[in-house]
Write an enzyme that holds these catalytic residues in place. Structure first.
Site, PDB file in Angstrom:
ATOM      1  N   PHE A  13      53.642  44.895  46.353  1.00 30.27           N
ATOM      2  CA  PHE A  13      53.174  46.262  46.108  1.00 30.27           C
ATOM      3  C   PHE A  13      51.905  46.261  45.269  1.00 30.27           C
ATOM      4  O   PHE A  13      51.849  45.625  44.214  1.00 30.27           O
ATOM      5  CB  PHE A  13      54.235  47.062  45.341  1.00 30.27           C
ATOM      6  CG  PHE A  13      55.358  47.587  46.185  1.00 30.27           C
ATOM      7  CD1 PHE A  13      55.302  48.863  46.729  1.00 30.27           C
ATOM      8  CD2 PHE A  13      56.491  46.813  46.420  1.00 30.27           C
ATOM      9  CE1 PHE A  13      56.340  49.360  47.498  1.00 30.27           C
ATOM     10  CE2 PHE A  13      57.542  47.298  47.193  1.00 30.27           C
ATOM     11  CZ  PHE A  13      57.466  48.578  47.732  1.00 30.27           C
ATOM     12  N   ASP A  14      50.906  46.997  45.727  1.00 28.41           N
ATOM     13  CA  ASP A  14      49.792  47.346  44.863  1.00 28.41           C
ATOM     14  C   ASP A  14      50.344  48.237  43.752  1.00 28.41           C
ATOM     15  O   ASP A  14      51.413  48.831  43.892  1.00 28.41           O
ATOM     16  CB  ASP A  14      48.736  48.082  45.687  1.00 28.41           C
ATOM     17  CG  ASP A  14      47.585  48.577  44.862  1.00 28.41           C
ATOM     18  OD1 ASP A  14      47.005  47.777  44.105  1.00 28.41           O
ATOM     19  OD2 ASP A  14      47.262  49.783  44.960  1.00 28.41           O
TER      20      ASP A  14
END
Length: 231
Positions: A13-14
């Site tokens: 995940f960013d």
């Protein structure tokens, strides 16, 4: 490989614009930095557009002279670390997505162009740290800051096969960085990227809510899709 599914699936995940909305703190810290190096006022939209990519690259695009870049970064971090990083909020629905993925056997990690030391503190502050097996981020000296390098680092630390991994992010840098290592991606539209720009090899879907993100991830498998296809 041999067409056999991997038991463990990995999801990267960013952070900014994907897990949390950091606009208030980042924009205020950018303004502080630009003022510190004598730059004129920049309108809000241009500063907002800088959220996500590496800080150093953003300042150069805004016209900071290369010889003042270190000063701008220092001033930004001075403002950011004394409060800016917490002028931030978790995207509604994200904790439920993370909880469901972990319960479903996924291994989660963060892959961000923000320095890892800051990302870790933000996750702890918002109670999200327990979902993630690792936080991959930039180094403070900027030697690792581009998304492709961060993703490679995350894969190496996790021992995650690219075929068993999905990258989630709100910028084309996330899609392109993932594709550099044959990692599939899902783009989200609640962050700072432009939905119309999302395209590229390995892009599974573009989603507009965390609930739809979870549905897309639950439909994916960790096997390598046939050439030219996505699950």
């Amino acid at each position: 490989m041999n067409g056999q599914p991997y038991v463990t699936r990995y999801c990267l995940f960013d952070l900014d614009g994907t897990l949390t909305d950091p606009e208030t703190g980042i924009v205020a810290s950018m303004r502080h930095a630009l003022s510190a190096v004598g730059m004129p006022e920049v309108e809000h939209g241009r500063l907002r557009a800088m959220i996500g990519p590496p800080l150093q690259d953003g300042f150069l695009l805004l016209g900071v002279p290369p010889e003042r870049l270190d000063d701008a970064v220092h001033a930004y971090r001075e403002r950011y670390t004394t409060g800016g990083m917490y002028e931030n909020e978790v995207i509604a629905g994200i904790p439920a997505v993370l909880e469901a993925l972990v319960a479903g056997g996924w291994t989660l990690a963060v892959a961000t162009s923000k320095p890892a030391v800051y990302a870790e503190k933000i996750l702890v502050h918002f109670g999200l740290d327990g979902f993630f097996a690792y936080v991959a981020g930039a180094t403070l000296d900027g030697s690792r800051r581009h998304k492709a390098d961060v993703i490679r680092h995350a894969l190496d630390v996790l021992g995650a096969p690219p075929e068993a991994t999905v990258m989630i992010g709100d910028r084309m840098e996330d899609v392109v960085g993932a594709a550099a290592w044959q990692v599939r991606s899902v783009a989200v539209t609640w962050g700072f990227g432009e939905a119309a720009d999302f395209a590229g090899p390995g892009l599974i879907a573009v989603v507009d809510t965390p609930e739809r993100l979870l549905k897309v991830l639950c439909r994916t498998t960790a096997t390598t899709p046939p050439a030219g296809e996505t699950p």
